[in-house]
Write an enzyme that holds these catalytic residues in place. Sequence first.
Site, short mmCIF file in Angstrom:
data_model
loop_
_atom_site.label_atom_id
_atom_site.label_comp_id
_atom_site.label_asym_id
_atom_site.label_seq_id
_atom_site.Cartn_x
_atom_site.Cartn_y
_atom_site.Cartn_z
N CYS A 134 0.83 -1.21 0.00
CA CYS A 134 0.00 0.00 0.00
C CYS A 134 0.86 1.26 0.00
CB CYS A 134 -0.93 -0.02 1.21
SG CYS A 134 -1.93 1.47 1.34
N CYS A 137 -0.47 4.12 2.13
CA CYS A 137 -0.31 3.94 3.58
C CYS A 137 1.14 4.18 3.98
CB CYS A 137 -0.67 2.52 4.01
SG CYS A 137 -2.12 1.85 3.23
N ASP A 138 2.09 3.65 3.20
CA ASP A 138 3.48 3.59 3.66
C ASP A 138 4.46 4.47 2.88
OD1 ASP A 138 2.62 1.70 5.50
OD2 ASP A 138 2.91 0.06 4.09
#
Length: 310
Positions: A134, A137-138
Site C-alpha cells: 500500500c 499507507c506507507d
Amino acid sequence: MNKVKCLIIGSGPAGYTAAIYASRANLQPVLIEGPQLGGQLTTTTEVENFPGYPDGVEPFTMMDDMRRQAERFGTQFVSGIVTKVDFSVSPKKVWVEDTEEYEADAVIIATGASAKYLGIESERTYKGRGVSACATCDGFFYRKKTVAVVGGGDTACEEANYLAGLCEKVYMIVRKPYLRASEIMQQRVLNNPKIEVLFEHNTIQLTGEGKVQGADLVYRKGEPDEELRHIDINGFFLAIGHHPNTELFKDYLRRDAEGYILVEGDSPRTNIPGVFAAGDCADPHYRQAVVAAGSGAKAAIEADKYIKSL
Ligand code: NDP
C-alpha cells in the site's frame, strides 16, 4: 444476541451503497466495518473515475461521504471483524470477534479483495521493514529514497506515480515486455522522469541488513540472454493484483477456483437464499468502485424482496 433484518459485511463502495439502499427501504441495516474502514479504495491516492466528482476526489472523503449518506437513513455501524458465520440456519448467524452474535434475515457480503504477494521468502522476512502492498499507507516513510513497485497494471502505475511524488527514484518491475495498465496510466508512468520501468524483470529475492536495501532480479528469465541484475532500493511495493476475501464463507457458498463468490446470472443472489454478494468479492472482471456500488444497490433491493417474502 442481536436480531436484525439485514446485516451487511464490509465497508467499501458495495457495503455502503447496500446500506444506503437498505436503510432507505427501512430494513434498519447493521453494517460490520471489517479490518479496513472504507475498503480497498482507501489505499489509492485519488479517484478520478467515480461519476459525480468532476475534479476527482480523495478516497477517504468519498468513502466518508458514502458512510454519512448511509448513516443519515439509519444504518448502524459496528467496528469489528466477522470471524464466523452459520448460513445453514434461518435466520443466518454471524459472529463478530467470536463473541458478539447476530441473527439476520438477510446477509449482504461485501468483503472485497486483498493484495497478493509474490510468495518469495524474503517478502515475509521484510514485511513491515521495507515490504508493503500500500503506497498510500506507507509511501511517506520513503520520502527522498529509492523504491520499487512490482506489477504492470493500473494499480502499479498509480502507486508508482504516487511514490514518484515522494521518492527520489521509483523502479517498476514488470514481468512482461509491456504494461497492462490503461493507456492514460501508462503515459503518466512513461512520461515521469523519476520512474524507470524494468520490463521483463522478475524478483528473485530481497536483500538487506534487517530491512530492505536491495533486490536481486532476473532479466528475461529462461531466454538465451537471461541476466541477473541487482538494484539498490529502500522499499518494495507489491501491486500485482488481489484475491477475494471469502474464506470465511467457503463451507456455505459456491465460489470459483480463485475464491470469488458465484452468483446467479447478473444478480447478487448466492446459492443460499437470503445471502447476497456484492462488489469485488464476487467480481473477478471489473473491480471498479462504481461497479461495486451498483452491485451493492442490487443486493439491497434483492434483500428487501427476500425479507418481504418471509
Ligand atoms: P491487474 O490484474 O490488472 O494487474 C496485475 C499486474 O501484476 C499485471 O501487470 C501482472 O502481470 C502483474 N503480476 C501478477 N502476478 C505477478 C507476479 N507473480 N509477478 C510479477 N508480476 C505479477 O491488477 P490491478 O490491481 O492493477 O488492477 C485490478 C483492476 O482494477 C483492473 O481492472 C484495473 O484496471 C482496475 N484499477 C483501476 C484503477 C483506475 O481506473 N483508477 C486503479 C487501480 C486499478 P501480467 O500483465 O504479466 O499478468
